[in-house]
Design an enzyme around this catalytic site. Structure first.
Site, PDB file in Angstrom:
ATOM      1  N   CYS A 234       0.802  -1.235   0.000  1.00  0.00           N
ATOM      2  CA  CYS A 234       0.000   0.000   0.000  1.00  0.00           C
ATOM      3  C   CYS A 234       0.828   1.275   0.000  1.00  0.00           C
ATOM      4  CB  CYS A 234      -0.935   0.005   1.201  1.00  0.00           C
ATOM      5  SG  CYS A 234      -0.090   0.055   2.812  1.00  0.00           S
ATOM      6  N   GLY A 235       2.159   1.167   0.086  1.00  0.00           N
ATOM      7  CA  GLY A 235       2.997   2.359   0.043  1.00  0.00           C
ATOM      8  C   GLY A 235       2.674   3.330   1.152  1.00  0.00           C
ATOM      9  N   TRP A 236       2.553   4.619   0.798  1.00  0.00           N
ATOM     10  CA  TRP A 236       2.267   5.664   1.775  1.00  0.00           C
ATOM     11  C   TRP A 236       0.770   5.873   1.963  1.00  0.00           C
ATOM     12  CZ3 TRP A 236       6.414   6.022  -1.637  1.00  0.00           C
ATOM     13  CH2 TRP A 236       7.689   6.103  -1.049  1.00  0.00           C
ATOM     14  N   GLY A 237      -0.033   4.935   1.480  1.00  0.00           N
ATOM     15  CA  GLY A 237      -1.454   4.923   1.795  1.00  0.00           C
ATOM     16  C   GLY A 237      -2.371   5.648   0.847  1.00  0.00           C
ATOM     17  N   THR A 255       2.214  -3.372   3.934  1.00  0.00           N
ATOM     18  CA  THR A 255       3.501  -2.979   3.378  1.00  0.00           C
ATOM     19  C   THR A 255       4.600  -3.630   4.195  1.00  0.00           C
ATOM     20  OG1 THR A 255       4.983  -1.098   2.926  1.00  0.00           O
ATOM     21  CG2 THR A 255       3.534  -0.901   4.814  1.00  0.00           C
ATOM     22  N   CYS A 422      15.031   4.122 -16.913  1.00  0.00           N
ATOM     23  CA  CYS A 422      13.734   3.450 -17.007  1.00  0.00           C
ATOM     24  C   CYS A 422      12.799   4.184 -17.962  1.00  0.00           C
ATOM     25  CB  CYS A 422      13.097   3.339 -15.624  1.00  0.00           C
ATOM     26  SG  CYS A 422      13.784   2.038 -14.588  1.00  0.00           S
TER      27      CYS A 422
END
Length: 457
Positions: A234-237, A255, A422
């Site tokens: 979920c990372g930083w939400g 996470t 990238c």
């Protein structure tokens, strides 16, 4: 080849570089000879400059009166940056020299990275290589007394991943994501969404494009008030908060990053969503229960799983979903099967994503189907990720001085090079990114609209 060499009479401060002992380095003639041999098959004009101001024009673009102008200059700030390219067996010698400050790039940074596409062609025949090795050894011996034992900048090598075990994945996530929340906030959008944005038009700003991506995912999953929604990685939400605010779901995120968890919980509390959104520090394999969630999303996470673990990953999601529940997997793919050794794969695993592995979209879908998923929709977002990365690089470069308050110079250089490279890979098609929407196989019709019209109204 009509390579050209001259020595500048006056050095600028940028040419002199940060090394105080640059004036003690010797062997610029040998270094120039090596570089002209190494790059003589380069198809365009290449500008090179040595630590003492010696300037070299190399490559096929220097032939004839209408020699093309090079959009960038490679600045070799020490002899080691030259001899290691010839003597070393490391295919990432030039990248490593850039990270440690022995090599700099002036001018168009993206254009300079095109050298990677020509490295194989630049390799010398055996006889030439033996002669070059002899010259490189002489250059090394000439500078034995001046050779530094400590690096100016020292990039961190990632932990080596062998089995994608829980402990290895935890260490890999810590290496990449726990750099510094403040560092990420300098170049991500306001919601801190660290995955491909969704641009309706090229002139949409990054904040708008990331909000559009969150909305796009929620619409694809047909989220409804009261549904139980799981975000794996979920990372930083950002997604669990958006889904709860705009679609009324009960959201659960997991996470492996303590730094991300801290910010996610703070933001959930600030949004007044503590009763409806929960985030945990948990490996996806340790999620308990069966048939718990109506909808599941995984955005930019499955690249860490490892190709051998994809069946476990998709089977775990299937176990957690209710019958006919929907799953959206958003992840990067490769243009060739497996994760074979190459310059790009070695770079990613050594400096950026220790556990990163990619496969073709067809292989990913095959594993999903074998894990009892029915695929409903597949959307390529390759142009969107190229644009996202160029936004990130631009924002990082603009905030360089602030970034160096949170990370060292080597880390800044790794991230700048990684994201720019990238972007070029997405533009060339070497890597892609897909959102795959699937449902858990069960009797009856999947809970999906009959058309895609709902995605674009």
């Amino acid at each position: 080849m009509n390579n050209q060499l001259h020595t500048e009479s006056a050095l600028s401060s940028s040419a002199a570089g940060p090394r105080s002992e640059a004036g003690r380095y010797r062997g610029s003639e040998q270094a120039a000879e090596l570089l002209m041999h190494l790059f003589r098959r380069y198809p365009d004009t290449l500008n090179l400059r040595l630590w003492d101001g010696t300037a070299i024009r190399a490559g096929g673009g220097t032939i004839g009166a209408a020699a093309s102008e090079a959009p960038f200059t490679l600045v070799f700030r020490s002899p080691e940056a030259v001899w290691s390219t010839v003597l070393g067996r490391d295919p990432l010698a030039l990248a490593d020299a850039y990270f440690r400050g022995d090599l700099d790039i002036e001018g168009d940074f993206f254009a300079a990275l095109s050298i990677k596409d020509h490295l194989d062609a630049l390799r010398m025949p055996r006889a030439e290589k033996l002669l070059a090795a002899f010259t490189a050894l002489r250059l090394r011996m000439l500078n034995a007394a001046a050779h530094q034992t400590e690096r100016l900048f020292a990039p961190s090598n990632a932990p080596r991943i062998k089995a994608h075990s829980k402990a290895e994945n935890r260490d890999a996530i810590h290496f990449h994501y726990d750099v510094s929340n403040e560092f990420y906030s300098l170049w991500l959008d306001r919601a801190m969404v660290y995955s491909c944005a969704y641009f309706e038009t090229p002139d949409v700003d990054l904040d708008g494009a990331q909000q559009a991506k969150l909305e796009h995912i929620c619409r694809k999953l047909s989220l409804k008030p009261g549904e139980k929604f799981l975000d794996i990685g979920c990372g930083w939400g950002a997604l669990v908060i958006y889904a709860a605010q705009h679609y009324g779901v009960q959201a659960h995120g997991v996470t492996l990053s303590p730094q991300q968890l801290k910010v996610a919980r703070e933001r959930i509390e600030q949004a007044g969503l503590a009763e409806r959104v929960k985030v945990e520090l948990l490996d996806y394999r340790d999620l308990p229960g069966q048939s718990l969630y109506d909808k599941v999303a995984s955005v930019g996470m499955f690249e860490h799983v490892g190709l051998k673990n994809l069946p476990v990953y998709f089977s775990t999601v299937n176990r957690l979903l209710k019958p006919r529940g929907l799953f959206l997997n958003h992840g990067i793919t490769h243009d060739s099967e497996g994760w074979e050794p190459a310059i790009s794969t070695e770079f990613i695993n050594r400096y950026v994503f220790p556990d990163g592995q990619l496969d073709t979209i067809s292989n990913v879908q095959r594993v999903m189907e074998r894990s009892k998923f029915e695929i409903a929709d597949v959307e390529s977002l390759r142009p969107h990720y190229a644009m996202t990365l160029r936004h990130w690089v631009s924002r990082l470069e603009r905030n360089r001085s602030s970034a160096l308050q949170y990370v060292n110079e080597a880390t800044y250089r790794v991230w700048r090079l990684y994201m720019a490279a990238c972007a070029l890979q997405f533009e060339s098609g070497e890597i892609g990114i897909y959102q795959v929407l699937a449902s858990k196989r069960a009797a009856g019709i999947p809970d999906l609209p009959l058309t895609r019209r709902h995605l674009y109204h």
